[in-house]
Design a protein around this motif. Structure first.
Motif: not given
Length: 324
Positions: A118, A120, A150, A210
């Motif tokens: 997930h 970022r 997220r 996310v």
């Protein structure tokens, strides 16, 4: 007529010294649970905020190890790839990518892939300084890092679920960092394949973890890193690991290779070329039940990527169209 009168010396003053311990106990009974709750919440938040530290420590050591190995080669070529779990499933590990690159004339490739579930861009920012110190020829970024967000609420939920697994199932508190970087479990898709219903479930689960925001400030964070990389003589390119066609249609819209608004924002960013696997190759890709590339697809994508790396290194200003 009056009743018996209690002698003065035997009367009890109910508002006197004996009432103070009672009030103290009542106060303590009210305050202690509140203090316990506050302490628990504080410990939970501290654990959550520090839970990802091992990711940075582990991968800082991997970067240092890559630097040591590269120093032993006369003409090393270092390529760093940062992205989501999809990138892990889409690419071979370091020896496999080096072997593929050698077929394209790139000797002594040191391919360092760093992934985060997930992902970022904030997950990788603690590593940016170490990455640039490696002096890689090229840094490959998952295109979703420019738009992924997220929230803390989703993160807290996952952390709470993790603590439950630790308590109930005996799982390790610290994530297995080696598995995060290298594990590629793949369960076969059912006989119906990737249906629209399955794609809906996949997209819903992903958006819980996310969220993609075409106006995300992550874009400017990547933009700043790209400027720093260019100043250090490091090339940047964006990758878009394939997903099942039904999933991509849900994510990007029918007939689109990526989210149109995101593509609009990328236009004019000449130093952020987007490398996309040709549609003809995507049609033959096979996927796991998780939506990640299956081994056969990973081999094909890695071979294409190794060719793209070789092309970029031989012609540093390769445009996106040359890699489609």
């Amino acid at each position: 007529m009056t009743g018996p009168v209690e002698p003065q010396e035997h009367r009890t003053d109910r508002t006197g010294p004996q009432a103070k311990p009672r009030r103290l106990w009542i106060t303590l009974l009210a305050v202690i649970p509140a203090l316990f709750a506050a302490g628990t919440a504080g410990a939970f938040w501290t654990g959550y905020s520090l839970h990802d530290r091992p990711f940075a420590w582990y991968n800082s050591n991997r970067i240092a190890a890559t630097a040591e190995r590269a120093a032993r080669d006369l003409s090393p070529t270092i390529v760093v790839a940062l992205g989501d779990a999809a990138l892990r499933h889409a690419t071979l590990d370091e020896p496999g990518m080096a072997a593929l690159a050698a077929r394209h004339g790139v000797e002594s490739l040191h391919f360092l892939r760093i992934v985060h579930d997930h992902a970022r861009i904030e997950d990788f920012e603690p590593l940016f300084g170490d990455v640039l110190k490696l002096k890689p020829a090229l840094v490959l970024l998952d295109a979703d890092l420019l738009f992924a967000e997220r929230g803390d609420v989703a993160g807290l939920r996952r952390y709470g679920a993790h603590l439950t697994e630790v308590a109930m199932l005996g799982r390790s508190y610290l994530p297995d960092q080696s598995a995060l970087q290298y594990a590629k479990p793949c369960h076969a898709v059912g006989p119906q394949g990737w249906t629209a219903t399955a794609a809906d479930r996949w997209v819903e689960a992903r958006e819980t973890a996310v969220r993609m925001n075409d106006d995300s400030p992550a874009f400017e964070r990547v933009r700043r890193f790209a400027d720093q990389a260019r100043a250090a003589g490091v090339g940047i390119a964006l990758l878009l690991p394939p997903r099942p066609a039904a999933v991509e249609e849900k994510l990007y819209g029918a007939g689109n290779g990526y989210r149109p608004a995101a593509l609009d924002r990328l236009r004019g960013q000449a130093d952020l070329p987007l490398w996309r696997l040709p549609d003809s190759a995507r049609k033959t890709m096979t996927f796991c039940r998780s939506g990640m590339l299956a081994p056969e697809g990973r081999d094909a994508y890695s071979a294409w990527l190794a060719g793209g790396i070789a092309e970029r290194l031989s012609h540093p200003r390769v445009e996106e169209a040359a890699l489609q």
